[in-house]
Every structure is written in C-alpha cells, then in structure tokens.
Design an enzyme around this catalytic site. Sequence first.
Site, PDB file in Angstrom:
ATOM      1  CG  HIS A 172      -2.465  -1.336   1.647  1.00 43.94           C
ATOM      2  ND1 HIS A 172      -2.385  -1.954   2.729  1.00 43.94           N
ATOM      3  CD2 HIS A 172      -2.339  -1.424   0.446  1.00 43.94           C
ATOM      4  CE1 HIS A 172      -3.276  -2.861   2.265  1.00 43.94           C
ATOM      5  NE2 HIS A 172      -3.580  -2.846   0.661  1.00 43.94           N
ATOM      6  CD  GLU A 182      -0.115  -0.234   4.587  1.00 46.02           C
ATOM      7  OE1 GLU A 182       0.432  -0.731   4.573  1.00 46.02           O
ATOM      8  OE2 GLU A 182      -1.254   0.074   4.631  1.00 46.02           O
ATOM      9  CG  HIS A 194       0.592  -3.707   5.353  1.00 44.57           C
ATOM     10  ND1 HIS A 194       0.097  -3.693   4.010  1.00 44.57           N
ATOM     11  CD2 HIS A 194       1.605  -5.089   4.802  1.00 44.57           C
ATOM     12  CE1 HIS A 194       0.477  -4.509   2.889  1.00 44.57           C
ATOM     13  NE2 HIS A 194       1.024  -5.483   3.417  1.00 44.57           N
ATOM     14  CD  GLU A 242      -1.129  -4.397   9.184  1.00 44.71           C
ATOM     15  OE1 GLU A 242      -1.193  -2.618   9.421  1.00 44.71           O
ATOM     16  OE2 GLU A 242      -1.790  -4.888   8.654  1.00 44.71           O
TER      17      GLU A 242
END
Length: 339
Positions: free
Chosen positions: A48, A51, A149, A212
């Site tokens: 993405h 990010e 991410h 994450e």
Amino acid sequence: MADRSFRYEPIELAGGGRVIDRGPGIAELVPAAPVPDAAATIISAGIHGNETAPLELLLHLAGDLDDGGITVGAPTLLIVGHPASIVAETRYIETNLNRLFTREVAAGNTREHARARELMDAVDAFWAAHAGPGTGEDQRTTPLHLDMHTAIRESRYPRFAVEPLADIETPASVWRVMAAAGLQAVLSQHAPSPTFSHYSRAVHHVVAFTLELGRVARFGGNDLAPLASMADWLAARVSGQPAAETPLEALTFFRVVDELCRVSEDFSLGFDDDVANFTAFEVGVVIARDGEAGETVVADAPVYVVFPNAHVERGARAALLARPVSASSPQASGAPSGG
C-alpha cells in the site's frame, strides 16, 4: 510471466555480495560467502503506497548494505510493492493490491492486477531457488517472508503480526524473535485470504506474516524509534546471523473467529470511525448494519475488532472479529506448542 528482457548489471556491495535487479522495485541480494545454514528471506514493503514507515526501514537497510554496514550472508529478496501508489501517496490506484495474490484473482486488467502477477512471478522464482523446510526450532534456518505494513488507525497493540492460515507451523523460536523485535500481538487468520504473505505461506509453504508496524503517516512523519528492534531483526536475516529472542509472554495471541463483509451500499459499522484496532465489544452490542444482511450482534463472548473500515467496496471485508487464545491453544493456527 513478467517481461524480464532488460535488467541492470549486478551491483557489487561494499560489504560483500551482489544486488541483482529482478524487476521494478525488486532486488535480490546474493551473498559472496553464504553463512552456513542461513535461510532465505523476502522482505517487502509498500504494497500500500501510503504506508511509509516500512519503506523507511527498507531504505535504511539498503543504505547499510550500500555502505558496507551489513554484509549479505543469506539470500534475500527486497520488494517495494507498489511504486505507482507510492508516487501518488495513496493506498492504491484502482483496487487493493493486497487482495489480489492468487493466480485466479490476479487475472484482471488494473495496474494492481498486473503488479500482483509480477510480484508472484518474482516470489515463485525466488522460493524455487531458495526455499526449504525450516529445521526444528532454529530461527536462522527457517525461511521467512516478512511483508511490512502500517495500519490506517490507532491500535491497542501498535505493532502486531497477522499470521495467514496455511498448513505450516510457525516455530516457537520465530515467535520469540518477533517479541524481541518489538511486536506486541499476533492475530492468526481463520480462513485463507489473498494477501501477499498468504501467497508465500500457502503456495510455497514458507513461514510468512503481514507485519503491522504502527500507523500510516507521510514520509518524514514516522517515529522510527519503536522500530529499532525490527530493523535489527531485518539486518540479522540479511546477514544470516541469529536474532535476539524474548520469552513468549511478551506477545498476546488472538485468533479471528469471523469477519464482517459489506454486502450492500447501505452499510455502516456500529461504532465510530476512529475506534482502535483490538477494541473489545461485549455480548449484545450491534457492531454492523447492512441493508441486505441485516444487523450483526456480538454473541456468546466478547469480540475484538481489527481492521474496521466501513468504506470498502461491496463484497469486501469490513472488519475482522477476534478472540484471545493461549500461545499453547490448539485453536490458534500455528500457535506454538510450548515456550
């Protein structure tokens, strides 16, 4: 198969080893003197485009390789996932790239579909050359795919790993390394999902995670201090050296029990848009309303909501619902059987 007719010549690194161009945003690190038994790693970021913290980690890693601060000791594939969306400073251009990593789903004609095919080709070639089953509990000999991410919202556990569902166990030593690298929680999936990390795990039987690492921010706006231990882990993987380990008690384990999907245009979540990941909702609470599917009410036991997003496309996942599990619980996909 992606067009590989033109590539730059390999680049020799100051600390030893070479960089080989494998396509736009894809570079393979080849050790000059491989460390015995050190397993291969894929490190990816920018699936993405907005990010940015993982991209900054990757840039720092590349800088250390370039000036000889890190010596390549194990085969490594570095991937910048979606260059076009990075330039545009947006999550994606036409559709979510991290929902396209199966050959069937990736047959579409958007930029993201084409990029998914190119990335799967690169992963296939790399693991065909370098993958092998991990040996026992030695973290160093376990091939890994770490897909980094950041989340679009706050989280009660700002740094956590998503473990895809696949028929491969995560060694307990890898969990201990994750804890030492600053991860705070693990969310084990309950069903297959066409994410990049799932592709390595399901198709190539390699231990893989979506990591994450905090919250979305613009370039230059990230506090990388909490990610220093993560950077140390990446450097250890590239150099083929063992990484630090911490007892499992530093991690909190969850398992997905269900997911919310947006069925109709008339869809809303039963809580504010700024609710943090891993917020708990008690039995009886309405957590979603859909014009076709009706209300979703928490039943049986409280659930923790992760990745809520009411603005997804119709048919897409709007949230994951999870419950805590023990690190030794057989309900946790791949959860370790002991410390």
